[in-house]
Design a protein around this motif. Structure first.
Motif, PDB file in Angstrom:
ATOM      1  N   ALA A  92       0.817  -1.217   0.000  1.00  0.00           N
ATOM      2  CA  ALA A  92       0.000   0.000   0.000  1.00  0.00           C
ATOM      3  C   ALA A  92       0.847   1.262   0.000  1.00  0.00           C
ATOM      4  CB  ALA A  92      -0.957   0.000   1.187  1.00  0.00           C
ATOM      5  N   GLN A  93       1.920   1.264   0.776  1.00  0.00           N
ATOM      6  CA  GLN A  93       2.748   2.464   0.867  1.00  0.00           C
ATOM      7  C   GLN A  93       3.527   2.734  -0.416  1.00  0.00           C
ATOM      8  OE1 GLN A  93       2.941   4.658   3.431  1.00  0.00           O
ATOM      9  NE2 GLN A  93       1.471   3.578   4.677  1.00  0.00           N
TER      10      GLN A  93
ATOM     11  N   ARG B 226     -11.293   6.872   4.319  1.00  0.00           N
ATOM     12  CA  ARG B 226     -10.959   6.349   5.647  1.00  0.00           C
ATOM     13  C   ARG B 226      -9.806   5.350   5.557  1.00  0.00           C
ATOM     14  NH1 ARG B 226     -16.529   6.859   6.498  1.00  0.00           N
ATOM     15  NH2 ARG B 226     -16.957   4.705   5.931  1.00  0.00           N
ATOM     16  N   LYS B 227      -9.849   4.500   4.524  1.00  0.00           N
ATOM     17  CA  LYS B 227      -8.782   3.511   4.352  1.00  0.00           C
ATOM     18  C   LYS B 227      -7.472   4.210   4.006  1.00  0.00           C
ATOM     19  CE  LYS B 227      -8.685  -0.370   4.744  1.00  0.00           C
ATOM     20  NZ  LYS B 227      -8.215  -1.122   5.943  1.00  0.00           N
ATOM     21  N   LEU B 228      -7.518   5.214   3.137  1.00  0.00           N
ATOM     22  CA  LEU B 228      -6.308   5.991   2.838  1.00  0.00           C
ATOM     23  C   LEU B 228      -5.764   6.644   4.104  1.00  0.00           C
ATOM     24  CD1 LEU B 228      -7.309   7.670  -0.540  1.00  0.00           C
ATOM     25  CD2 LEU B 228      -5.522   5.959  -0.204  1.00  0.00           C
ATOM     26  N   ASN B 229      -6.672   7.131   4.931  1.00  0.00           N
ATOM     27  CA  ASN B 229      -6.271   7.739   6.199  1.00  0.00           C
ATOM     28  C   ASN B 229      -5.570   6.714   7.100  1.00  0.00           C
ATOM     29  OD1 ASN B 229      -6.080   9.713   8.235  1.00  0.00           O
ATOM     30  ND2 ASN B 229      -7.974   8.989   9.164  1.00  0.00           N
ATOM     31  N   ASP B 230      -6.100   5.501   7.131  1.00  0.00           N
ATOM     32  CA  ASP B 230      -5.467   4.435   7.915  1.00  0.00           C
ATOM     33  C   ASP B 230      -4.035   4.191   7.450  1.00  0.00           C
ATOM     34  OD1 ASP B 230      -7.829   4.093   9.318  1.00  0.00           O
ATOM     35  OD2 ASP B 230      -8.407   2.259   8.253  1.00  0.00           O
ATOM     36  N   TRP B 231      -3.834   4.217   6.128  1.00  0.00           N
ATOM     37  CA  TRP B 231      -2.522   3.903   5.561  1.00  0.00           C
ATOM     38  C   TRP B 231      -1.550   5.076   5.601  1.00  0.00           C
ATOM     39  CZ3 TRP B 231      -5.087   1.260   0.813  1.00  0.00           C
ATOM     40  CH2 TRP B 231      -5.344  -0.088   1.104  1.00  0.00           C
ATOM     41  N   PHE B 232      -2.050   6.287   5.333  1.00  0.00           N
ATOM     42  CA  PHE B 232      -1.153   7.416   5.120  1.00  0.00           C
ATOM     43  C   PHE B 232      -1.335   8.575   6.088  1.00  0.00           C
ATOM     44  CE2 PHE B 232      -1.749   5.468   0.906  1.00  0.00           C
ATOM     45  CZ  PHE B 232      -0.435   5.127   0.629  1.00  0.00           C
TER      46      PHE B 232
ATOM     47  N   ASN C 129      -7.487  13.792   3.338  1.00  0.00           N
ATOM     48  CA  ASN C 129      -8.054  15.104   3.080  1.00  0.00           C
ATOM     49  C   ASN C 129      -7.746  15.619   1.687  1.00  0.00           C
ATOM     50  OD1 ASN C 129      -9.165  15.198   5.614  1.00  0.00           O
ATOM     51  ND2 ASN C 129      -7.441  16.291   6.519  1.00  0.00           N
ATOM     52  N   ALA C 130      -6.671  15.173   1.094  1.00  0.00           N
ATOM     53  CA  ALA C 130      -6.302  15.616  -0.247  1.00  0.00           C
ATOM     54  C   ALA C 130      -7.330  15.168  -1.285  1.00  0.00           C
ATOM     55  CB  ALA C 130      -4.930  15.072  -0.617  1.00  0.00           C
TER      56      ALA C 130
END
Length: 122
Positions: free
Chosen positions: A23-24, A105-111, A117-118
């Protein structure tokens, strides 16, 4: 659609298996599109024809022998991005605010929150 032949490669387990450890290293734009499709395909309000389009794009995304290997620096996910963008254009009506919120939310979990917010205006 060309990518519809890949729909049988998609399973939720394979999807998370592809994303989990990488993911990263995957572009946030690619991740966002993949997550939109992933969450939209689970919605009971998404019609079968749209789910077939989504399954095809997600199947191509997780297909182990795609056109441009995903390990190639900078260009590895460009083909995946193109397929997912075409699928999203076809099924845009079913990418609801709820689907976008789940993806963010999932992007927030990862990053972290800045990445999520972007994409809130997308």
């Amino acid at each position: 659609m060309k990518h519809s032949r890949y729909q049988h490669f998609y399973t939720p387990g394979r999807f998370w298996q592809k994303l989990g450890p990488r993911a990263q290293s995957v572009s946030r734009g690619v991740l966002e599109k993949a997550l939109y499709l992933y969450y939209a395909v689970q919605s009971p309000n998404t019609p079968k024809w749209a789910k077939r389009v989504m399954y095809g794009a997600l199947g191509y995304f997780i297909f182990p022998l795609d056109t441009i290997p995903d390990l190639a620096p900078l260009v590895g996910y460009t083909d995946d991005l193109g397929i997912m963008a075409a699928a999203l254009a076809t099924v845009a009506f079913y990418i609801t605010p709820d689907v976008k919120a789940q993806a963010h939310r999932k992007l927030n979990d990862w990053f972290g929150t800045s990445a999520a917010n972007a994409y809130t205006d997308a």
